[in-house]
Design an enzyme around this catalytic site. Structure first.
Site, PDB file in Angstrom:
ATOM      1  N   LYS A 194     -11.455 -35.771 -79.531  1.00  0.00           N
ATOM      2  CA  LYS A 194     -11.547 -34.904 -78.128  1.00  0.00           C
ATOM      3  C   LYS A 194     -10.409 -35.430 -77.245  1.00  0.00           C
ATOM      4  CE  LYS A 194     -16.703 -34.459 -79.089  1.00  0.00           C
ATOM      5  NZ  LYS A 194     -16.551 -33.053 -79.232  1.00  0.00           N
TER       6      LYS A 194
ATOM      7  N   ARG B  81     -22.038 -29.428 -88.391  1.00  0.00           N
ATOM      8  CA  ARG B  81     -22.448 -28.335 -89.261  1.00  0.00           C
ATOM      9  C   ARG B  81     -22.607 -28.980 -90.827  1.00  0.00           C
ATOM     10  NH1 ARG B  81     -17.872 -24.452 -87.772  1.00  0.00           N
ATOM     11  NH2 ARG B  81     -18.149 -25.409 -85.648  1.00  0.00           N
TER      12      ARG B  81
END
Length: 501
Positions: A276, A350
């Site tokens: 990030k 996910r």
């Protein structure tokens, strides 16, 4: 922990640090809300006029303190705004009362006892005020020096509720259990990630299991490897703190249905190799908010004795970059047997959820609901106070949306467009963990749907927006972890127990 009592004492006679009353707007006029008659009398019927002089308007979120006159045992009166006064015969509404009580509790931080003389027309009103006050009184002080930490309101005395009335007592007890479990989730979300590792979170679940008679099973890295949980292991490979999959189950002997809840539990999300950018890492301890919500909802179901089986699956991992971390381009073999090409290691939630959903499906529950801080795309779509709902059954999605609105959690139903599924096609594996950027929240939902067992009703709650509040506190919502979706999950379990779903 803030104490809750239902008091039969009058507002004028109860000894407390403060008396909380409600005021509302009736046209251009400020009016005192029901429940505060004795307080208004002590002001010679001029409480509204005095408050107007002080600048009060009755708007929601407004709080005005003033010295109590002779005739009241409490030294301070706190007037909280309720917004527009309802039409004759109507109540203010549960969420309005909940937020007003939360505002009052936050304003009275440091006080030992406050008496709440807000309008109570029904048992639901009593429950809403109790819930709002207990949530508003929350403070996370575990890492602060005891001398400097702001102590939350110690006791809430609810006036106007009837302690001998079964409905009022039940509503208050329900609200207390739910508020305490939401605050438990908030504590977990706010805990620094160097202390809340996957193993530490699993230990918290085990301790709660012993306390509340829940069955807890923890799969460590060896068991996950033996079982072939490639998604969870792939995400956790880069960290010195190995992943865990926790099953925590509440069962009731009269239950006819089983609800499986699956929570994303990334105890810290650096993005992995797809690191990030600066400015996006500071709050990533909150990426386990879904698992915290699921955990607290299961405990709440147990405390409430709901006639439904509720099983929580906590998919816990720490997503870190290192020499052993999963790389973009790697292919993982999931627990289901499907292979997934990892195009972005920051789309890790996910992956852990997929393994947990597959495992939950093996028990053939009546429904699976997963909860996750899954996508920034959902925040872009719905803002930071609303979570998205996707499902493989339109009626179930609608029911969850209605439940969320009923309990005061903002949500919005979202579609699962079939045309977006092809954007996750991979030339190397069965599918990729990424698709098109536009509609990324929906793509994530479509990915998860691939792992739901055949014939099982499923819904996905993307709580990326409301799970962690970075702005100033408001109502009963604090800065930091919020416990988003716990109330929705508990009400869903109640509706399932009642045979309504």
């Amino acid at each position: 922990m803030t104490a809750l009592t239902l008091s039969t004492a009058g507002a004028a006679t109860l000894r407390a640090d403060a008396l909380v009353v409600g005021v509302a707007k009736s046209g251009k006029t400020l009016v005192v809300a029901p429940g505060a008659e004795a307080v208004d009398k002590a002001f010679d019927g001029r409480l509204a006029a005095v408050l107007e002089t002080l600048g009060a308007s009755g708007a929601e979120g407004e709080a005005t303190k003033l010295p109590a006159p002779a005739g009241l045992k409490a030294p301070v009166v706190l007037a909280v705004g309720l917004g527009a006064a309802p039409e004759d015969g109507e109540s203010f509404g549960a969420e309005t009362l909940r937020r007003a009580a939360g505002t009052a509790a936050r304003t009275l931080t440091g006080s030992k006892k406050a008496a709440f003389a807000l309008p109570i027309a029904t048992a639901e009103d009593a429950g809403a005020i109790a819930e709002g006050a207990l949530l508003g009184a929350y403070a996370y002080t575990a890492y602060q020096d005891g001398k400097d930490a702001k102590k939350p309101l110690a006791e809430v005395a609810l006036l106007g509720a009837k302690p001998r009335d079964k409905a009022h007592k039940a509503a208050a007890e329900r609200s207390q259990a739910i508020a305490e479990e939401i605050n438990r989730a908030r504590d977990l979300i706010n805990q620094p990630p160097n202390d809340l590792t996957p193993a530490a979170f699993a230990a918290v679940a085990q301790a709660a299991g012993k306390e509340h008679g829940l069955k807890v099973q923890v799969l460590d890295e060896k068991a996950l490897t033996k079982g072939g949980f490639g998604g969870i292991l792939g995400v956790g490979n880069g960290s010195v703190n190995p992943p865990r999959l926790v099953r925590i189950a509440y069962t009731h002997p009269k239950a006819e249905k089983t609800l499986a809840l699956v929570g994303k539990g990334i105890t810290y999300d650096s993005g992995g190799i797809s690191l990030k950018p600066a400015g996006h890492n500071e709050t990533m301890k909150c990426d386990m908010s879904g698992a915290a919500a699921v955990f607290s909802a299961v405990v709440a179901a147990s405390r409430l004795g709901l006639e439904v089986n509720v099983t929580g699956w906590l998919a816990l991992a720490e997503n870190m970059p290192s020499g052993s971390a999963t790389r973009p381009g790697d292919v993982l073999r999931m627990y289901s047997g499907k292979t997934v090409e990892v195009l972005n290691t920051d789309a890790e939630g996910r992956l852990v959820l997929a393994d947990a959903i597959t495992k939950a499906s093996e028990e053939h529950p009546d429904a699976i609901v997963d909860v996750a801080t899954l996508t920034g795309a959902m925040v872009l779509a719905l803002g930071d106070r609303t979570f998205g709902i996707m499902a493989n059954d339109d009626d179930y999605r609608t029911a969850i949306h209605e439940i969320a609105e009923e309990v005061g959690e903002q949500s919005w139903p979202m579609p699962l467009p079939a045309d977006l599924r092809k954007t996750m096609d991979s030339p190397t594996a069965d599918m990729a963990n990424m698709g098109v950027r536009m509609g990324g929240g929906l793509v994530a939902g479509l990915f998860l749907q691939e792992f739901v067992g055949e014939g099982i009703t499923w819904a996905h709650l993307d709580i990326a927006g409301p799970a962690f509040h970075e702005g100033a506190p408001y109502g009963y919502t604090p800065k930091g972890g919020t416990g988003s979706s716990v109330r929705t999950l508990v009400k869903l379990a109640e509706r399932t127990a009642a045979g309504e779903l």
